[in-house]
Design a protein around this motif. Structure first.
Motif, short mmCIF file in Angstrom:
data_model
loop_
_atom_site.label_atom_id
_atom_site.label_comp_id
_atom_site.label_asym_id
_atom_site.label_seq_id
_atom_site.Cartn_x
_atom_site.Cartn_y
_atom_site.Cartn_z
N SER A 202 0.84 -1.19 0.00
CA SER A 202 0.00 0.00 0.00
C SER A 202 0.88 1.25 0.00
O SER A 202 2.08 1.19 0.27
CB SER A 202 -0.92 -0.01 1.21
OG SER A 202 -0.14 0.05 2.40
N LEU A 203 0.18 2.34 -0.30
CA LEU A 203 0.90 3.64 -0.29
C LEU A 203 1.34 4.00 1.12
O LEU A 203 2.35 4.66 1.31
CB LEU A 203 -0.04 4.71 -0.86
CG LEU A 203 0.56 6.11 -1.01
CD1 LEU A 203 1.76 6.08 -1.94
CD2 LEU A 203 -0.50 7.08 -1.51
N THR A 204 0.59 3.54 2.07
CA THR A 204 0.95 3.84 3.47
C THR A 204 2.29 3.23 3.81
O THR A 204 3.16 3.84 4.46
CB THR A 204 -0.13 3.30 4.41
OG1 THR A 204 -1.39 3.88 4.06
CG2 THR A 204 0.19 3.62 5.86
N ASP A 205 2.48 1.99 3.38
CA ASP A 205 3.78 1.35 3.65
C ASP A 205 4.91 2.10 2.94
O ASP A 205 6.02 2.24 3.48
CB ASP A 205 3.72 -0.10 3.17
CG ASP A 205 2.74 -0.94 4.01
OD1 ASP A 205 2.55 -0.55 5.20
OD2 ASP A 205 2.26 -1.94 3.50
N LEU A 206 4.58 2.59 1.74
CA LEU A 206 5.62 3.35 1.00
C LEU A 206 5.99 4.63 1.72
O LEU A 206 7.17 4.98 1.85
CB LEU A 206 5.11 3.63 -0.42
CG LEU A 206 6.07 4.43 -1.31
CD1 LEU A 206 7.38 3.68 -1.51
CD2 LEU A 206 5.40 4.76 -2.64
#
Length: 448
Positions: A202-206
């Motif tokens: 996910s973008l959050t992990d990025l």
């Protein structure tokens, strides 16, 4: 002939018939005269073979055996003015008795308290010398304290330098750790980014990995700053170490310079003290020289400088003195031609002026009024009178000299040489030959 008288002239006249002829022409006169001439001839023959002692005559005067016993004059080593006489001519003085008192005539010595004032200057200089010694001691203690403080400060600076080096090493290690963390964060970010593009993350992990990457970059930059600060601290510690060394080196050098200056001043003060002490001693001795004292016991002969207030230079004779205890001697002068005939230890006969004497130069044993002497010294250089001076002492084996003989009275001397026949002495005198040259038996034995 004219034959004017009846008396015959060609006939022998018998003088014996006359009264005068009877008294003169007696045969006994011829007998006595012949006997006298024979006896005189025999006596003359015997006489010319009698022994005759050759002599060397000389004239001189009575003196003393040693120089310190002779009459002398007393001088003053300093110039001055006569103030008071303590003796009269003819007085007897003991050694050290005061003869006269003089005063000063040089203006630099007019101060009556010159010695005392110089003594005060000496004491002041000595106190100043003690002050310099205390100052040198204090500066020495100060140098020691500065040296100890310098060593402590340097040790402290070295410790701080070591701490800075260790801190820099620690920061360098931490920097390497942050670099590794940054590399890990970059790889994780790149993987998450790739997975995000593939739709696996996910973008959050990025964003979370991006945030960790930025934090790692920030920590790396912060650690680099810390490392730079640590290295600056090392440089500052080295500068502080050099500053402390230079600062205390300057302080110690200044203290040593002050101590050297104090030592130089102390040495100069010591020289001044020595000079003042020398002057003080000279002034004290000069004050003592105002009293002219007798160098030995004797009689005052003559006051050469008389009166009061009379000035004189240093070395001028002031008064003459004759020692009371002396041993008489005679100085006689002989011709240069007779000098080789004289030897030390030979016997001499002396006739003193004023004492009646009957002298037979060739027969000293039958002379009357002469006294025995012995040669003790022969001068090696001719005297101003063109003769050589010979010093004679009393012969201990002969009768003593007259006690009334005074130093300076005249004397005639006969130096006794070898014995020769009278005929030889008459022949020598007629030809003008000198007495026989000979060497005494004692001297020959000594040479052998």
């Amino acid at each position: 002939m004219l034959n004017i008288t009846n008396n015959t002239l060609h006939e022998k006249v018998d003088l014996g018939q006359f009264e005068a002829g009877k008294k003169v022409l007696r045969g006994s006169h011829y007998k006595y005269l012949n006997r006298f001439l024979k006896i005189f001839a025999v006596f003359l023959v015997i006489f010319v073979f009698l022994p005759w002692t050759q002599t060397v005559s000389g004239t001189g005067s009575v003196t003393t055996l040693t120089p310190e016993q002779r009459p002398q004059t007393i001088q003053s080593p300093i110039p001055g003015r006569i103030e008071k006489w303590y003796v009269n001519e003819g007085d007897f003085v003991e050694k050290g008795d005061t003869i006269l008192f003089i005063s000063e005539i040089k203006n630099e010595y007019f101060d009556p308290q010159l010695a005392e004032r110089t003594g005060d200057q000496v004491n002041s200089k000595k106190r100043s010398l003690n002050s310099y010694e205390n100052k040198i001691s204090s500066l020495g203690s100060q140098i020691g304290a500065l040296q100890v403080e310098k060593n402590l400060k340097l040790e402290q600076a070295r410790n701080k330098l070591k701490q800075s080096i260790l801190k820099a090493e620690s920061d360098s290690i931490d920097l390497e750790a942050f670099k590794i963390n940054l590399e890990i964060a970059e790889r994780q970010f790149n993987r998450i980014k790739q997975l995000n593009e593939e739709g696996l993350k996910s973008l959050t992990d990025l964003e979370e990995k991006r945030l960790k990457l930025q934090e790692s970059q920030a920590k790396l930059i912060s650690q680099e700053n810390k490392l730079l600060n640590s290295r600056n601290n090392i440089i500052n510690a080295e500068i502080e170490l050099n500053r402390i060394d230079a600062e205390y080196g300057e302080k110690i050098s200044k203290a040593r310079s002050d101590r050297a200056t104090a030592e130089s001043d102390m040495f100069q003060t010591e020289a001044d003290v020595s000079k003042l002490e020398s002057s003080f001693t000279s002034y004290q001795m000069r004050n003592d020289l105002y009293y002219i004292r007798a160098p030995q016991s004797g009689y005052i002969n003559k006051a050469i400088k008389s009166g009061l207030g009379e000035t004189f230079k240093e070395g001028d004779p002031l008064v003459g003195i004759m020692p009371s205890e002396y041993e008489l001697a005679v100085e006689t002068f002989v011709e240069p031609i007779d000098l080789p005939l004289l030897h030390i230890g030979e016997k001499v006969r002396i006739r003193f002026d004023g004492w009646p004497a009957i002298v037979f130069s060739g027969w000293p044993n039958v002379s009357y009024g002469t006294y025995g002497a012995e040669i003790v010294a022969i001068e090696n250089f001719i005297s101003p009178n063109g003769k050589y001076r010979v010093l004679l002492a009393q012969d201990e084996d002969d009768h003593p000299w007259p006690t009334a003989v005074r130093v300076g009275s005249g004397a005639n001397t006969l130096a006794l040489l070898e014995d020769v026949p009278i005929w030889y002495e008459i022949w020598r005198q007629l030809n003008g030959f000198p007495p026989n040259y000979y060497t005494p038996e004692g001297k020959e034995m000594a040479e052998k």
